[in-house]
Design a protein around this motif. Structure first.
Motif, PDB file in Angstrom:
ATOM      1  N   HIS A 172      19.361  73.544   6.323  1.00 44.28           N
ATOM      2  CA  HIS A 172      19.336  74.217   5.523  1.00 44.28           C
ATOM      3  C   HIS A 172      21.028  74.874   4.865  1.00 44.28           C
ATOM      4  O   HIS A 172      21.647  74.592   6.648  1.00 44.28           O
ATOM      5  CB  HIS A 172      18.637  75.595   4.717  1.00 44.28           C
ATOM      6  CG  HIS A 172      19.226  76.443   5.183  1.00 44.28           C
ATOM      7  ND1 HIS A 172      18.262  77.153   6.555  1.00 44.28           N
ATOM      8  CD2 HIS A 172      19.709  77.473   5.844  1.00 44.28           C
ATOM      9  CE1 HIS A 172      18.345  78.138   6.965  1.00 44.28           C
ATOM     10  NE2 HIS A 172      19.706  78.500   6.872  1.00 44.28           N
ATOM     11  N   ASP A 188      19.693  77.937  -0.184  1.00 44.73           N
ATOM     12  CA  ASP A 188      19.701  76.265  -0.813  1.00 44.73           C
ATOM     13  C   ASP A 188      20.360  75.509   0.526  1.00 44.73           C
ATOM     14  O   ASP A 188      20.592  75.576   1.428  1.00 44.73           O
ATOM     15  CB  ASP A 188      21.648  76.495  -1.057  1.00 44.73           C
ATOM     16  CG  ASP A 188      21.406  77.040  -3.013  1.00 44.73           C
ATOM     17  OD1 ASP A 188      20.572  77.896  -3.445  1.00 44.73           O
ATOM     18  OD2 ASP A 188      22.405  77.052  -2.924  1.00 44.73           O
ATOM     19  N   ASP A 238      18.846  70.082  -0.715  1.00 41.67           N
ATOM     20  CA  ASP A 238      17.877  69.165  -2.186  1.00 41.67           C
ATOM     21  C   ASP A 238      17.591  69.696  -2.268  1.00 41.67           C
ATOM     22  O   ASP A 238      16.191  69.508  -3.509  1.00 41.67           O
ATOM     23  CB  ASP A 238      16.732  68.555  -0.739  1.00 41.67           C
ATOM     24  CG  ASP A 238      16.014  69.178  -0.257  1.00 41.67           C
ATOM     25  OD1 ASP A 238      15.906  70.569  -0.419  1.00 41.67           O
ATOM     26  OD2 ASP A 238      14.810  68.834   0.330  1.00 41.67           O
ATOM     27  N   GLY A 239      18.066  70.887  -3.647  1.00 44.47           N
ATOM     28  CA  GLY A 239      17.130  71.190  -4.723  1.00 44.47           C
ATOM     29  C   GLY A 239      16.387  73.076  -4.040  1.00 44.47           C
ATOM     30  O   GLY A 239      16.025  73.060  -4.816  1.00 44.47           O
ATOM     31  N   GLU A 240      16.131  72.740  -3.405  1.00 41.88           N
ATOM     32  CA  GLU A 240      14.984  74.290  -2.650  1.00 41.88           C
ATOM     33  C   GLU A 240      15.435  74.982  -2.326  1.00 41.88           C
ATOM     34  O   GLU A 240      17.001  75.362  -2.213  1.00 41.88           O
ATOM     35  CB  GLU A 240      14.164  73.686  -1.361  1.00 41.88           C
ATOM     36  CG  GLU A 240      13.317  74.287  -0.425  1.00 41.88           C
ATOM     37  CD  GLU A 240      12.694  74.352   0.021  1.00 41.88           C
ATOM     38  OE1 GLU A 240      11.503  72.935   0.403  1.00 41.88           O
ATOM     39  OE2 GLU A 240      12.098  75.047   1.118  1.00 41.88           O
ATOM     40  N   THR A 241      15.228  76.078  -2.401  1.00 39.03           N
ATOM     41  CA  THR A 241      15.724  77.987  -2.646  1.00 39.03           C
ATOM     42  C   THR A 241      14.420  77.976  -1.612  1.00 39.03           C
ATOM     43  O   THR A 241      13.970  78.487  -2.088  1.00 39.03           O
ATOM     44  CB  THR A 241      15.743  78.656  -3.886  1.00 39.03           C
ATOM     45  OG1 THR A 241      15.393  78.711  -4.369  1.00 39.03           O
ATOM     46  CG2 THR A 241      17.228  77.499  -4.559  1.00 39.03           C
ATOM     47  N   LYS A 277      10.984  78.080  -2.966  1.00 37.19           N
ATOM     48  CA  LYS A 277      10.980  77.692  -5.009  1.00 37.19           C
ATOM     49  C   LYS A 277      11.059  76.098  -4.218  1.00 37.19           C
ATOM     50  O   LYS A 277      12.550  75.805  -3.101  1.00 37.19           O
ATOM     51  CB  LYS A 277      11.666  77.877  -6.047  1.00 37.19           C
ATOM     52  CG  LYS A 277      11.744  79.818  -6.118  1.00 37.19           C
ATOM     53  CD  LYS A 277      12.059  80.144  -7.156  1.00 37.19           C
ATOM     54  CE  LYS A 277      11.379  81.034  -7.782  1.00 37.19           C
ATOM     55  NZ  LYS A 277      11.968  81.667  -8.666  1.00 37.19           N
ATOM     56  N   THR A 278      10.530  74.813  -4.165  1.00 42.58           N
ATOM     57  CA  THR A 278      10.932  73.716  -4.291  1.00 42.58           C
ATOM     58  C   THR A 278      11.677  72.928  -5.007  1.00 42.58           C
ATOM     59  O   THR A 278      11.456  73.627  -6.402  1.00 42.58           O
ATOM     60  CB  THR A 278       9.379  72.797  -3.713  1.00 42.58           C
ATOM     61  OG1 THR A 278       8.561  72.579  -5.403  1.00 42.58           O
ATOM     62  CG2 THR A 278       8.094  73.352  -2.899  1.00 42.58           C
ATOM     63  N   LYS A 279      12.584  71.813  -4.925  1.00 43.15           N
ATOM     64  CA  LYS A 279      12.632  71.207  -6.025  1.00 43.15           C
ATOM     65  C   LYS A 279      11.466  70.748  -7.444  1.00 43.15           C
ATOM     66  O   LYS A 279      12.577  70.844  -8.817  1.00 43.15           O
ATOM     67  CB  LYS A 279      13.678  69.935  -5.366  1.00 43.15           C
ATOM     68  CG  LYS A 279      12.656  69.070  -4.888  1.00 43.15           C
ATOM     69  CD  LYS A 279      13.516  67.982  -4.027  1.00 43.15           C
ATOM     70  CE  LYS A 279      12.703  66.576  -4.007  1.00 43.15           C
ATOM     71  NZ  LYS A 279      14.301  66.195  -2.585  1.00 43.15           N
ATOM     72  N   ASP A 280      10.731  70.611  -7.185  1.00 40.46           N
ATOM     73  CA  ASP A 280       9.910  70.011  -8.759  1.00 40.46           C
ATOM     74  C   ASP A 280       9.263  70.934  -8.822  1.00 40.46           C
ATOM     75  O   ASP A 280       8.308  71.540  -8.859  1.00 40.46           O
ATOM     76  CB  ASP A 280       9.072  69.061  -7.743  1.00 40.46           C
ATOM     77  CG  ASP A 280       7.935  69.784  -6.653  1.00 40.46           C
ATOM     78  OD1 ASP A 280       8.371  70.786  -5.985  1.00 40.46           O
ATOM     79  OD2 ASP A 280       7.365  69.291  -6.068  1.00 40.46           O
TER      80      ASP A 280
END
Length: 85
Positions: free
Chosen positions: A27, A41, A44-47, A68-71
């Motif tokens: 990460h 973080d 790539d948008g995942e937290t 929490k995935t980016k989608d």
């Protein structure tokens, strides 16, 4: 039980909850507070938000987190790390 082998990463910073870059990690940024709560973080948008508890003998620590995935999908994980000297 799933074992992914050895992972080595480093992070340096105060336990103040401010995101700082990591080295050698999966990460980009990591923050932690004195109570063991942390935030990641991935870049790539995942937290990831969770808690780290270190064993009394300092030989293992347990990380319990919500990812929490980016989608927008969310899942929970529990990972136990062994200290390697």
């Amino acid at each position: 039980h799933l074992s992914k082998g050895t992972e080595t990463e480093s992070w340096s910073g105060a336990y103040d909850g401010k995101l700082r870059p990591t080295t050698g990690a999966m990460h980009d940024k990591f923050s932690i507070k004195r109570d063991g709560t942390f935030h990641v973080d991935t870049g790539d948008g995942e937290t990831v938000d969770g808690t780290i508890i270190t064993a009394d003998d300092l030989k293992t620590y347990t990380e319990t987190a919500t990812v929490k995935t980016k989608d927008g999908h969310e899942y929970h994980e529990k990972v136990i790390f062994d200290r390697v000297q």
